[in-house]
Write a protein that holds these residues in place. Structure first.
Motif, short mmCIF file in Angstrom:
data_model
loop_
_atom_site.label_atom_id
_atom_site.label_comp_id
_atom_site.label_asym_id
_atom_site.label_seq_id
_atom_site.Cartn_x
_atom_site.Cartn_y
_atom_site.Cartn_z
N LEU A 319 1.00 -1.22 0.01
CA LEU A 319 -0.15 -0.05 -0.12
C LEU A 319 1.14 1.05 0.15
O LEU A 319 1.13 2.08 0.73
CB LEU A 319 -1.32 -0.19 1.40
N THR A 320 1.35 1.69 -1.02
CA THR A 320 2.24 2.54 -1.16
C THR A 320 2.06 4.10 -0.91
O THR A 320 0.76 4.03 -1.73
CB THR A 320 3.72 2.01 -2.94
N PRO A 321 1.74 4.24 -0.62
CA PRO A 321 2.02 6.23 0.06
C PRO A 321 2.75 6.34 -1.54
O PRO A 321 3.51 6.71 -2.63
CB PRO A 321 3.45 6.86 0.33
N GLU A 322 1.47 7.99 -2.37
CA GLU A 322 1.47 8.44 -3.35
C GLU A 322 3.07 9.10 -3.92
O GLU A 322 3.51 9.34 -4.80
CB GLU A 322 0.76 9.14 -3.87
N TYR A 323 3.67 9.67 -2.55
CA TYR A 323 4.50 10.39 -3.16
C TYR A 323 5.84 9.84 -2.74
O TYR A 323 7.11 10.46 -3.39
CB TYR A 323 4.74 11.02 -1.70
N VAL A 324 5.92 8.05 -2.50
CA VAL A 324 7.45 7.70 -2.73
C VAL A 324 7.60 7.24 -4.44
O VAL A 324 7.23 7.07 -5.03
CB VAL A 324 6.71 6.31 -2.54
N PHE A 325 8.58 7.94 -4.54
CA PHE A 325 9.67 7.51 -5.99
C PHE A 325 10.33 6.83 -6.60
O PHE A 325 10.96 6.64 -5.05
CB PHE A 325 9.81 9.05 -6.38
N GLY A 326 10.49 6.08 -7.79
CA GLY A 326 12.11 4.70 -8.03
C GLY A 326 11.32 4.47 -9.08
O GLY A 326 11.17 5.11 -10.32
N HIS A 327 12.29 3.59 -9.14
CA HIS A 327 12.59 2.83 -10.58
C HIS A 327 12.81 1.37 -10.66
O HIS A 327 13.12 0.92 -9.15
CB HIS A 327 12.95 3.93 -11.88
N ALA A 328 12.07 0.44 -11.00
CA ALA A 328 12.67 -1.11 -11.17
C ALA A 328 12.39 -1.29 -12.90
O ALA A 328 12.71 -0.89 -13.65
CB ALA A 328 11.65 -1.97 -10.95
N GLY A 329 13.77 -2.06 -12.59
CA GLY A 329 14.06 -2.84 -14.06
C GLY A 329 14.05 -3.94 -14.52
O GLY A 329 14.36 -5.05 -13.25
N LEU A 330 13.58 -4.17 -16.02
CA LEU A 330 12.79 -5.95 -15.48
C LEU A 330 12.58 -7.35 -15.21
O LEU A 330 13.29 -7.78 -15.16
CB LEU A 330 13.61 -6.11 -17.53
#
Length: 375
Positions: A319-330
């Motif tokens: 249930l991630t807060p909307e203000y969290v940011f990042g990235h994932a890779g394949l």
């Protein structure tokens, strides 16, 4: 005193080990910063099916977790006034498009938010060209938008990197791999991270394993297709040595968590500032949102070079807060920042799992364990 108690660290480490025991991947790393302090730096398993023991310094292919490194390099130029988000790309890169065309109206903001419409093209299927920067740039120059610029959020799997990288080169005269080192990796002490291998570096990158279909959960029809085929070129030395700012980041979870710890803290860590607080706030604000991304077919919330939390498909927690940011890779790596909790998190593996569910499930399990422990 750290907000992550010793007993909680032990429980998170046990969960990390459990995923290895279950065979979700051959090897992995997990690193977490809280309040600017590294509180976890774990490594386990092996570097491949016939590999050696995975250490915290073992480099892995980061796939699209590379994108924020390239993006922050470009954000630094905005911070210094060398370009702005609403500049047209063609104003800095004249060969990018012919004046008067729809493509000529694409802005830096649209590139960073995956709304430029240059989603995929022939270059995505040409690993034989990936080691030739000029050839890749020529391919981008020859592309026509799949969607009208600004019309639809549609993830740019590889083209994002050449677009951002060439903008950096045009503005600074410095290749993106060197500019990222000068502006991000070196200042933050990310000593085990780079974009592509340099000539004097050995190819000691962990071997990727994309698991067979019978090992996987049902594919809901999202993603980039058969991840076995997508991942295969990234086990070759030629691709490891290629500069693909969207995919050939080579590094560790510890370095990535340090990067996100800096951004979670407004662009400064241990007395080193890489971006102003104002630019960090602007680049991590919601820019585009969709229930069905035009490339991946899944929900997405895009900032400028980052994915935002708050969707059913994001990999930052249940249930991630909307203000969290990042990235994932394949289906292999993820990093994120929580500026409210002042947390930087990274999980990196050499096992490529289906990204719509399996990868998200395993990384959310660890993210949730960290969130619960620091509350």
């Amino acid at each position: 005193m750290s907000r992550l108690a010793a007993t909680d660290r032990e429980r998170i480490a046990a969960l990390f080990d459990r995923q290895l025991e279950l065979g979700l991947h051959h090897g992995a790393q997990l690193a977490v910063y809280v309040d600017g302090e590294e509180v976890l730096d774990l490594a386990g398993g092996v570097t491949g099916p016939e590999g050696e023991e995975t250490t915290t310094a073992q480099r892995h292919v980061l796939f699209s977790s590379t994108k924020p490194y390239a993006a922050v390099t470009l954000h630094g130029l905005v911070d210094e006034g060398d370009l702005s988000y609403d500049d047209r790309v063609v104003d800095h890169w004249p060969e990018f498009a012919d004046e008067g065309t729809e493509k000529a109206e694409i802005t830096v903001r649209q590139v960073l938010s995956h709304t430029a419409g240059l989603t995929q093209g022939e270059i995505d299927e040409r690993p034989d060209l990936w080691d030739d920067w000029d050839a890749c740039v020529e391919q981008i120059e020859a592309m026509d938008p799949v969607f009208s610029p600004g019309e639809r959020p549609a993830y740019h799997p590889l083209t994002f990197g050449w677009l951002v990288g060439e903008l950096v080169r045009r503005v600074t005269g410095t290749p993106i791999e060197d500019a990222a080192a000068e502006r991000v990796f070196d200042p933050l002490g990310m000593d085990d991270t780079g974009i592509g291998l340099r000539d004097d570096e050995d190819d000691d990158v962990a071997t990727l394993v994309a698991f067979e279909e019978f090992d996987r959960c049902r594919d809901p029809g999202e993603g980039l297709g058969d991840h076995t085929e997508v991942a295969a070129p990234f086990n070759t030395e030629a691709v490891h040595r290629s500069v693909i700012p969207a995919a050939t980041g080579l590094g560790t979870a510890s370095d990535m968590a340090r990067f996100y710890a800096c951004l979670a803290n407004g662009g400064e860590l241990d007395g080193t500032r890489i971006l102003s607080t104002e630019i960090v706030e602007e680049m991590t604000a919601l820019e585009a949102e969709t229930d069905a991304d035009g490339t991946l077919g899944r929900p997405g919330r895009f900032a400028l070079g980052f994915w935002k939390g708050g969707t059913t498909a994001d990999p930052y927690g249940s249930l991630t807060p909307e203000y969290v940011f990042g990235h994932a890779g394949l289906g292999s790596s993820v990093g994120w920042a929580d500026p409210e909790a002042n947390v930087g998190f990274s999980y990196v593996t050499n096992g490529v799992r289906e990204g719509s569910y399996e990868h998200v499930a395993r990384v959310r399990q660890l993210a949730d364990a960290v969130r619960v422990a620091i509350q």
